[in-house]
Design a protein around this motif. Sequence first.
Motif, mmCIF file in Angstrom:
data_model
loop_
_atom_site.group_PDB
_atom_site.id
_atom_site.type_symbol
_atom_site.label_atom_id
_atom_site.label_comp_id
_atom_site.label_asym_id
_atom_site.label_seq_id
_atom_site.Cartn_x
_atom_site.Cartn_y
_atom_site.Cartn_z
ATOM 1 N N GLY A 198 95.492 64.415 46.724
ATOM 2 C CA GLY A 198 94.321 64.918 47.422
ATOM 3 C C GLY A 198 94.481 65.019 48.928
ATOM 4 O O GLY A 198 93.511 65.232 49.655
ATOM 5 N N ILE A 199 95.702 64.906 49.403
ATOM 6 C CA ILE A 199 95.973 64.999 50.837
ATOM 7 C C ILE A 199 95.909 66.460 51.284
ATOM 8 O O ILE A 199 96.479 67.340 50.645
ATOM 9 N N ARG A 200 95.207 66.699 52.396
ATOM 10 C CA ARG A 200 95.019 68.076 52.871
ATOM 11 C C ARG A 200 95.628 68.335 54.239
ATOM 12 O O ARG A 200 95.714 69.490 54.665
ATOM 13 N N THR A 201 96.033 67.285 54.952
ATOM 14 C CA THR A 201 96.599 67.470 56.285
ATOM 15 C C THR A 201 98.056 67.037 56.297
ATOM 16 O O THR A 201 98.457 66.127 55.577
ATOM 17 N N TRP A 202 98.862 67.689 57.144
ATOM 18 C CA TRP A 202 100.268 67.331 57.261
ATOM 19 C C TRP A 202 100.441 66.266 58.341
ATOM 20 O O TRP A 202 99.573 66.059 59.189
ATOM 21 N N LEU A 203 101.588 65.601 58.292
ATOM 22 C CA LEU A 203 101.887 64.557 59.267
ATOM 23 C C LEU A 203 103.392 64.485 59.481
ATOM 24 O O LEU A 203 104.168 64.510 58.525
ATOM 25 N N VAL A 204 103.793 64.437 60.747
ATOM 26 C CA VAL A 204 105.194 64.236 61.118
ATOM 27 C C VAL A 204 105.239 63.042 62.063
ATOM 28 O O VAL A 204 104.483 62.998 63.040
ATOM 29 N N SER A 205 106.106 62.066 61.764
ATOM 30 C CA SER A 205 106.213 60.880 62.602
ATOM 31 C C SER A 205 107.679 60.573 62.853
ATOM 32 O O SER A 205 108.489 60.576 61.925
ATOM 33 N N THR A 206 108.006 60.304 64.119
ATOM 34 C CA THR A 206 109.395 60.037 64.497
ATOM 35 C C THR A 206 109.547 58.600 64.985
ATOM 36 O O THR A 206 108.778 58.146 65.843
ATOM 37 N N ASP A 207 110.508 57.904 64.412
ATOM 38 C CA ASP A 207 110.835 56.547 64.847
ATOM 39 C C ASP A 207 112.168 56.617 65.577
ATOM 40 O O ASP A 207 113.218 56.672 64.988
ATOM 41 N N SER A 208 112.095 56.638 66.927
ATOM 42 C CA SER A 208 113.342 56.799 67.681
ATOM 43 C C SER A 208 114.269 55.612 67.513
ATOM 44 O O SER A 208 115.487 55.786 67.505
ATOM 45 N N ASP A 209 113.719 54.410 67.360
ATOM 46 C CA ASP A 209 114.571 53.225 67.202
ATOM 47 C C ASP A 209 115.374 53.295 65.907
ATOM 48 O O ASP A 209 116.562 52.976 65.878
ATOM 49 N N ALA A 210 114.704 53.707 64.830
ATOM 50 C CA ALA A 210 115.378 53.783 63.526
ATOM 51 C C ALA A 210 116.125 55.102 63.359
ATOM 52 O O ALA A 210 116.941 55.254 62.447
ATOM 53 N N GLY A 211 115.831 56.077 64.222
ATOM 54 C CA GLY A 211 116.479 57.381 64.114
ATOM 55 C C GLY A 211 116.009 58.177 62.917
ATOM 56 O O GLY A 211 116.765 58.963 62.346
ATOM 57 N N THR A 212 114.734 57.995 62.527
ATOM 58 C CA THR A 212 114.209 58.693 61.347
ATOM 59 C C THR A 212 113.015 59.563 61.715
ATOM 60 O O THR A 212 112.246 59.243 62.622
ATOM 61 N N THR A 213 112.880 60.669 60.990
ATOM 62 C CA THR A 213 111.691 61.501 61.060
ATOM 63 C C THR A 213 111.078 61.536 59.666
ATOM 64 O O THR A 213 111.758 61.853 58.690
ATOM 65 N N THR A 214 109.815 61.159 59.593
ATOM 66 C CA THR A 214 109.114 61.086 58.319
ATOM 67 C C THR A 214 108.027 62.148 58.302
ATOM 68 O O THR A 214 107.321 62.333 59.302
ATOM 69 N N TYR A 215 107.911 62.865 57.183
ATOM 70 C CA TYR A 215 106.872 63.881 57.142
ATOM 71 C C TYR A 215 106.259 64.013 55.756
ATOM 72 O O TYR A 215 106.887 63.742 54.736
ATOM 73 N N VAL A 216 104.996 64.438 55.784
ATOM 74 C CA VAL A 216 104.210 64.688 54.574
ATOM 75 C C VAL A 216 103.620 66.083 54.721
ATOM 76 O O VAL A 216 102.819 66.331 55.624
ATOM 77 N N PHE A 217 104.033 66.997 53.843
ATOM 78 C CA PHE A 217 103.552 68.369 53.891
ATOM 79 C C PHE A 217 102.789 68.669 52.599
ATOM 80 O O PHE A 217 103.382 68.669 51.507
ATOM 81 N N PRO A 218 101.481 68.925 52.693
ATOM 82 C CA PRO A 218 100.673 69.125 51.485
ATOM 83 C C PRO A 218 100.609 70.584 51.032
ATOM 84 O O PRO A 218 100.364 71.490 51.828
ATOM 85 N N HIS A 219 100.857 70.784 49.758
ATOM 86 C CA HIS A 219 100.596 72.054 49.095
ATOM 87 C C HIS A 219 99.571 71.774 47.999
ATOM 88 O O HIS A 219 99.410 70.620 47.570
ATOM 89 N N PRO A 220 98.862 72.793 47.538
ATOM 90 C CA PRO A 220 97.808 72.544 46.554
ATOM 91 C C PRO A 220 98.290 71.799 45.314
ATOM 92 O O PRO A 220 97.554 70.977 44.751
ATOM 93 N N ASP A 221 99.522 72.047 44.879
ATOM 94 C CA ASP A 221 100.007 71.456 43.637
ATOM 95 C C ASP A 221 101.020 70.336 43.835
ATOM 96 O O ASP A 221 101.503 69.762 42.868
ATOM 97 N N ARG A 222 101.351 69.999 45.096
ATOM 98 C CA ARG A 222 102.387 68.994 45.316
ATOM 99 C C ARG A 222 102.407 68.556 46.771
ATOM 100 O O ARG A 222 101.830 69.215 47.645
ATOM 101 N N LEU A 223 103.123 67.450 47.027
ATOM 102 C CA LEU A 223 103.435 67.025 48.378
ATOM 103 C C LEU A 223 104.943 67.104 48.569
ATOM 104 O O LEU A 223 105.702 66.762 47.665
ATOM 105 N N VAL A 224 105.354 67.536 49.741
ATOM 106 C CA VAL A 224 106.759 67.510 50.114
ATOM 107 C C VAL A 224 106.929 66.338 51.084
ATOM 108 O O VAL A 224 106.316 66.323 52.160
ATOM 109 N N LEU A 225 107.743 65.357 50.682
ATOM 110 C CA LEU A 225 107.972 64.164 51.492
ATOM 111 C C LEU A 225 109.388 64.184 52.047
ATOM 112 O O LEU A 225 110.336 64.515 51.339
ATOM 113 N N GLY A 226 109.521 63.829 53.308
ATOM 114 C CA GLY A 226 110.865 63.807 53.903
ATOM 115 C C GLY A 226 110.935 62.761 54.997
ATOM 116 O O GLY A 226 109.949 62.105 55.314
#
Length: 323
Positions: A198-226
Amino acid sequence: MDNARSGDVIVVGSGVIGLTTAVVLAERGRRVRVWAREPGELTTSAVAGALWWPYRIRPKALAGEWALRSLSVYEELASRPAETGVRLVEGVQGETRLDELEPWTARVPGLRAATAEEYAGTGLWARLPLIDMPVHLRWLRERFLKAGGTIETRTVTDLAEVEAPVVVNCTGLGAHTLVPDPAVRPVRGQLVIVENPGIRTWLVSTDSDAGTTTYVFPHPDRLVLGGTTDDDWSLTPDPGAARSIVERCVALRPEIAGARVLGHRVGLRPVRDAVRLEREVLPDGRVLVHHYGHGGAGVTVAWGCAREAAGLALGEEPAAVRP
């Protein structure tokens, strides 16, 4: 007759850069063929998270202009999301401040600082194009075919064997060996596809210390996680990386916990110090345009870059970039 104006163009590559460039050329009345070793659905573009944002692409000034030209196109395409795969979706670009960004951001409608309720940290709130790439690639292909273009399955091992007055090299990571251009390297991106709770908004978060970029991209039938940004040629999903992606996403959006996993995807971003967009006249008079090295921002700059590449192919603009 000048080769660049004789109308016969071959575009090598069927990712988002190749297909968009082919569409622009075909709709300008050129006879265009796309040569590709695999359909667009099997390219790196099909795996892209595909949020519009000039992500790690150089040169920055040109990338911003290309991105803004593309934004105008995507805003229009978003009126037909089921057909084009493009929607305008709100979300937060974490760990980002307006005063740290390039001048192009001033022309992005509604871009503002995120409130504390929207994001627990410094971030920007925006309504941006989010693209369902399998749908969008099919739409691009159909638009190209309707414009009179043709698509052929061909494996190209030498650009010299592509016999046409004008050749546009949109081979992405393939340019590493085809040109050859050792400056092109893979940056591996792994995704986890889960049911959308039921998530409707996207989110991108960067952790410079860990060197990671985390994201949640919502589509009507699925979420793309990275995601991941590894220097690696492997296309095999890594179970440990998948667990880390889900854990990081759950930490940001707890409602993801327990969402059923639908699949795993891996794509290799064609990264280069800067996009290569260059017109070359070969000894026999044929024109070769190199158009590759867009990294993780190919979707973001596709239409702006395609129009410039078409101009180079037709001899209308000077060469743009070759660092």
